[in-house]
Write an enzyme that holds these catalytic residues in place. Structure first.
Site, PDB file in Angstrom:
ATOM      1  N   ARG A 180      46.699  43.222  47.949  1.00  0.00           N
ATOM      2  CA  ARG A 180      47.200  43.827  46.718  1.00  0.00           C
ATOM      3  C   ARG A 180      48.510  43.139  46.360  1.00  0.00           C
ATOM      4  NH1 ARG A 180      45.573  48.061  50.113  1.00  0.00           N
ATOM      5  NH2 ARG A 180      43.821  49.294  49.303  1.00  0.00           N
ATOM      6  N   LYS A 215      48.335  50.650  51.725  1.00  0.00           N
ATOM      7  CA  LYS A 215      48.493  51.991  51.173  1.00  0.00           C
ATOM      8  C   LYS A 215      48.548  53.028  52.287  1.00  0.00           C
ATOM      9  CE  LYS A 215      46.430  51.670  46.551  1.00  0.00           C
ATOM     10  NZ  LYS A 215      45.347  52.184  45.670  1.00  0.00           N
ATOM     11  N   HIS A 246      45.023  41.126  40.254  1.00  0.00           N
ATOM     12  CA  HIS A 246      43.887  41.907  40.744  1.00  0.00           C
ATOM     13  C   HIS A 246      42.560  41.161  40.589  1.00  0.00           C
ATOM     14  CE1 HIS A 246      43.332  45.761  42.609  1.00  0.00           C
ATOM     15  NE2 HIS A 246      42.239  45.985  41.903  1.00  0.00           N
ATOM     16  N   ARG A 298      42.182  39.139  43.591  1.00  0.00           N
ATOM     17  CA  ARG A 298      41.732  39.979  44.713  1.00  0.00           C
ATOM     18  C   ARG A 298      40.216  40.189  44.612  1.00  0.00           C
ATOM     19  NH1 ARG A 298      43.161  44.248  48.374  1.00  0.00           N
ATOM     20  NH2 ARG A 298      42.190  46.261  47.926  1.00  0.00           N
ATOM     21  N   HIS A 300      40.279  48.918  52.195  1.00  0.00           N
ATOM     22  CA  HIS A 300      39.646  50.098  51.612  1.00  0.00           C
ATOM     23  C   HIS A 300      39.379  51.129  52.702  1.00  0.00           C
ATOM     24  CE1 HIS A 300      37.889  47.646  48.000  1.00  0.00           C
ATOM     25  NE2 HIS A 300      39.150  47.988  47.819  1.00  0.00           N
ATOM     26  N   TYR A 333      31.108  45.536  44.864  1.00  0.00           N
ATOM     27  CA  TYR A 333      30.892  44.092  44.916  1.00  0.00           C
ATOM     28  C   TYR A 333      29.449  43.717  45.255  1.00  0.00           C
ATOM     29  CZ  TYR A 333      35.961  43.860  44.887  1.00  0.00           C
ATOM     30  OH  TYR A 333      37.277  43.994  44.541  1.00  0.00           O
TER      31      TYR A 333
END
Length: 308
Positions: A149, A173, A251, A254, A277, A286
């Site tokens: 990110r 995160k 992004h 990414r 994730h 994806y």
């Protein structure tokens, strides 16, 4: 307590207990401030608000033309706030507990072709002054090699990059750490940038400035290159490389990282780990790439497939 005090207490708890990132807390703060302003126009506040009022607010958000993702995020902030206030005894009930959100539309992520990424990397190596070229090349190579990110990239500590690492430790995160491997071009770009960066930092120390702990230092408030500045850099590289600037953001690179890995046979679980994730369902967007590859395999190799 006023509504603003409730919001402040909630955001402090998010930071202390869940390790919520600054950007996440800022977004929650903006959403909740909008909600409390809406309540004020109806002579209501967090102590009085009902489920019907929350649902009316969400309908108003839709009438304003707000995107489904924005409405889903606002409801998420409201639900988390009232769960917090119920658990802390600030309210005897939770008026948002049974409200269902609009959900998120499943759209294919915007990405870039391998040729477009190559052109961006070439522009990073050739456009600008010497130190800028080294920094931009390092930024682009690291981003494409790891799928980080943008907030993770610009805030990388320089200590993580010392010693020609094969793996980078990334703080993601919620304070979650993960290891991502570095490609040979990324390691080479990192090594060259460190030499230039350290020379600049040495000159700054001679002038009395403290040494930065970040890989991409800046004299601004954050101490490191900002997301907005990197956004500008990547747009400039898009123009220089002949790639449409409308399609290029940190992004989308990414997304390109994940899409190109999957197209070349990588496992979805591995990509989930590399992207950071928490749920593989987030990564499954994806699989459109996998579907295309399987279709091509059948058309190319099945004995009954018709060939023109």
């Amino acid at each position: 307590m006023t509504d603003l005090h409730w919001i402040s207490a909630f955001l402090d708890a998010q930071a202390a207990e869940l390790g919520a990132a600054d950007n996440t807390r800022l977004a929650y703060g903006r959403d909740l401030k909008d909600f409390t302003d809406w309540l004020a126009t109806r002579q209501s506040d967090f102590t009085q608000v009902s489920r019907d009022q929350i649902e009316t607010y969400l309908i108003d958000c839709e009438a304003q033309g707000l995107a489904r993702s924005t409405r889903a995020r606002r409801l998420s902030a409201i639900k988390q706030l009232f769960r917090f206030t119920f658990e802390e005894g600030l309210r005897p009930d939770n008026p948002a507990i049974q409200i269902r959100g609009p959900g998120r539309a499943k759209k294919l992520p915007k990405t870039l072709s391998e040729a477009e990424v190559d052109r961006l990397l070439t522009a990073a190596r050739t456009v600008g002054r010497g130190s800028d070229r080294l920094r931009n090349t390092c930024l682009m190579e690291l981003l494409y090699a790891t799928g980080m990110r943008v907030s993770e990239l610009v805030s990388l500590p320089v200590a993580a990059a010392r010693g020609d690492p094969r793996l980078l430790l990334i703080l993601g995160k919620g304070g979650k750490e993960r290891m991502v491997p570095l490609s040979s071009p990324a390691r080479a770009a990192l090594s060259e940038w460190l030499i230039s960066r350290d020379a600049s930092e040495a000159q700054a120390r001679e002038k009395g400035s403290p040494e930065s702990r970040f890989l991409f230092p800046s004299r601004g408030k954050s101490g490191h290159l900002t997301r907005h500045r990197f956004f500008q850099i990547i747009k400039d590289l898009a123009v220089a490389s002949g790639v449409s600037p409308d399609t290029v953001t940190p992004h989308t690179l990414r997304h390109a990282f994940a899409t190109h890995l999957l197209a070349h046979g990588a496992d979805l679980r591995a990509i989930q780990t590399l992207l950071g994730h928490s749920d593989v369902a987030t990564t499954e967007i994806y699989t459109h790439v996998l579907d295309e590859r399987l279709k091509a395999l059948v058309l190319d190799h099945h004995p009954l497939a018709r060939k023109e």
